[in-house]
Design a protein around this motif. Structure first.
Motif, PDB file in Angstrom:
ATOM      1  N   GLU A 149      40.699 -99.700 -23.025  1.00 26.17           N
ATOM      2  CA  GLU A 149      40.834-101.009 -22.390  1.00 26.17           C
ATOM      3  C   GLU A 149      39.772-101.190 -21.312  1.00 26.17           C
ATOM      4  OE1 GLU A 149      44.694-101.760 -20.797  1.00 26.17           O
ATOM      5  OE2 GLU A 149      44.207-103.853 -20.376  1.00 26.17           O
ATOM      6  N   LYS A 153      35.837-103.703 -21.759  1.00 33.01           N
ATOM      7  CA  LYS A 153      35.380-104.883 -21.028  1.00 33.01           C
ATOM      8  C   LYS A 153      33.904-105.103 -21.288  1.00 33.01           C
ATOM      9  CE  LYS A 153      39.318-105.517 -18.843  1.00 33.01           C
ATOM     10  NZ  LYS A 153      40.247-106.327 -19.646  1.00 33.01           N
ATOM     11  N   ARG A 154      33.510-106.349 -21.274  1.00 32.46           N
ATOM     12  CA  ARG A 154      32.138-106.660 -21.647  1.00 32.46           C
ATOM     13  C   ARG A 154      31.112-106.449 -20.538  1.00 32.46           C
ATOM     14  NH1 ARG A 154      34.591-108.222 -26.164  1.00 32.46           N
ATOM     15  NH2 ARG A 154      33.297-109.509 -27.508  1.00 32.46           N
TER      16      ARG A 154
ATOM     17  N   ARG B  64      44.974-106.276 -28.491  1.00 31.33           N
ATOM     18  CA  ARG B  64      45.303-106.483 -27.090  1.00 31.33           C
ATOM     19  C   ARG B  64      44.529-107.698 -26.589  1.00 31.33           C
ATOM     20  NH1 ARG B  64      44.932-101.334 -24.433  1.00 31.33           N
ATOM     21  NH2 ARG B  64      42.832-101.495 -25.247  1.00 31.33           N
ATOM     22  N   ASP B  66      43.146-109.664 -23.065  1.00 34.35           N
ATOM     23  CA  ASP B  66      42.985-109.525 -21.624  1.00 34.35           C
ATOM     24  C   ASP B  66      43.364-110.842 -20.933  1.00 34.35           C
ATOM     25  OD1 ASP B  66      40.899-111.251 -21.866  1.00 34.35           O
ATOM     26  OD2 ASP B  66      39.343-109.777 -21.496  1.00 34.35           O
ATOM     27  N   TYR B  67      43.168-110.846 -19.618  1.00 36.09           N
ATOM     28  CA  TYR B  67      43.592-112.007 -18.811  1.00 36.09           C
ATOM     29  C   TYR B  67      43.051-113.324 -19.357  1.00 36.09           C
ATOM     30  CZ  TYR B  67      42.404-107.788 -16.230  1.00 36.09           C
ATOM     31  OH  TYR B  67      42.174-106.483 -15.880  1.00 36.09           O
ATOM     32  N   ASP B 187      35.500-108.200 -32.531  1.00 35.12           N
ATOM     33  CA  ASP B 187      36.577-107.869 -31.591  1.00 35.12           C
ATOM     34  C   ASP B 187      36.873-106.375 -31.599  1.00 35.12           C
ATOM     35  OD1 ASP B 187      36.800-110.492 -30.891  1.00 35.12           O
ATOM     36  OD2 ASP B 187      38.499-110.910 -32.200  1.00 35.12           O
TER      37      ASP B 187
END
Lengths: 219, 219
Positions: A149, A153-154, B64, B66-67, B187
DNA sequence: TAAAGTCTGTTGAATTTTCAACAAAAGGAG
DNA sequence: CTCCTTTTGTTGAAAATTCAACAGACTTTA
């Protein structure tokens, strides 16, 4: 071996197993102690994965190198933790990662086949230990998902913030030390070190975090 | 339930457990069948992780968000595979991921506590099953490490090549179908879709790979 | 204590990725 | 078969990352 009981009691593998049984179990497991100096390789990528380790003292890192020698840090190992157990338990595997001592280390090497198959003494604690091992692996699994996770992130900024949030959640505090120097953190987050430094500076200027060396504070 | 024996026999959880014992075990496990239409959520992120699943038919994905709602695909699930078992076995956890049906699915839901604790019938196959579950988790662990290695690459190009090399190794062939469309592959690799398409085109022009839709050939 | 070595932050240039928008291709529904 | 929707490939501009190089801070060693 008694001097290590303090650590071994904290080791998830021996959860709910009492000291008096520990000694018998350790010999039953064929466990043997070994020492490694800083920077030494405890397990080498590509070698057979028959043993797993329990870190008794010091600290280590699980790392991998790609074709071009770029280092990637998979995770850190602290005393009481198991390492390499998944590879040993999956059977018929060679290690896809190395485990390297970060400082002088003492480790306990355990033959995984002794854990998985009930010992000839038929000691009843094996069942408990196997259960413990399963829970340990389940938790490790979850930890790797966490890393996925974070590194998923990018942007460098998001990776840093996700990592710090993860540390905050794990320690329960908004202020903590991280187990990495800048280069190691970069290798853990899979980003460029200089870009990481720049982004950390930016986060500090923006008043989002504060840090000095490897001590971080979330504001 | 007999119609599923073909699949269940391939399920690692029941390795070396014979059909005749399977029925008894399934009821002992409190397993119940459920169906899900395409796009339906089998397990929802944040919900308690008491059950794990065995996919009987169809296909699913572990994802999953994310925000900001960015989707990240952790892995695909094919019939015979377990999913959610690590979270269920770690105890006291809520799910950090969702499992979503990719097409109409049949799944078997199993109460993890029934697996972990010997059933009141004292059936001896529990031991075998727990052993199987442990090996399954060890392998899952390794799979996640593989994903970490793939997504840990710094560039889109390297990620694609690492993923294709991984598929080649897994299938044993230089020609295979991937279980993702372009957006899903993006993704999964944690990259931009348009950039992914562009890079795949480039690899084709350079004669390194060939592909049509989700069928790939390594040249 | 001085010297050597390591770690960290900064900078600017080159490269890559992301983003947004669109058009072509493919697939599905009626 | 046609219309509508989804998927895929392309493009250019904006943003971010990587790379290389260097200087200052900090450590370690002699």
């Amino acid at each position: 071996m008694k001097k290590y009981f303090g650590i071994l009691r904290k080791c998830s593998l021996f959860d709910q197993i009492e000291d008096q049984h520990l000694i018998a179990m350790l010999s039953c497991l064929g466990a043997r102690r070994a020492e490694f100096d800083k920077k030494y390789t405890i397990f080498a990528e590509g070698s057979p994965a028959r043993y797993f380790g329990i870190l008794l003292s010091g600290s280590a890192q699980i790392i991998r190198h790609d074709y071009y020698g770029n280092r990637s840090i998979v995770s850190g190992v602290v005393p009481g933790e198991l390492f390499g157990e998944a590879f040993a338990c999956a059977g018929e595997q060679t290690l896809p990662v190395s485990v390297v001592a970060n400082e002088p280390c003492e480790v306990l090497l355990v033959d995984s086949t002794h854990v998985l198959h009930t010992c000839s003494n038929g000691c009843e604690f094996h069942r408990r230990m196997i259960y413990n091992l399963m829970r340990d692996m389940a938790r490790k699994n979850i930890m790797v998902y966490s890393k996925l996770e974070i590194t998923g992130k990018r942007s460098t900024r998001e990776k840093i913030l996700a990592y710090l949030a993860h540390m905050e959640q794990q320690t329960g505090k908004a202020e903590f030390d991280i187990p990495f120097d800048r280069q190691e953190l970069a290798d853990y987050l899979e980003v460029d070190r200089s870009g990481l430094s720049a982004e950390i500076s930016k986060l500090k200027r923006e008043g989002i975090i504060d840090c000095r060396k490897n001590h971080f504070v979330l504001l």
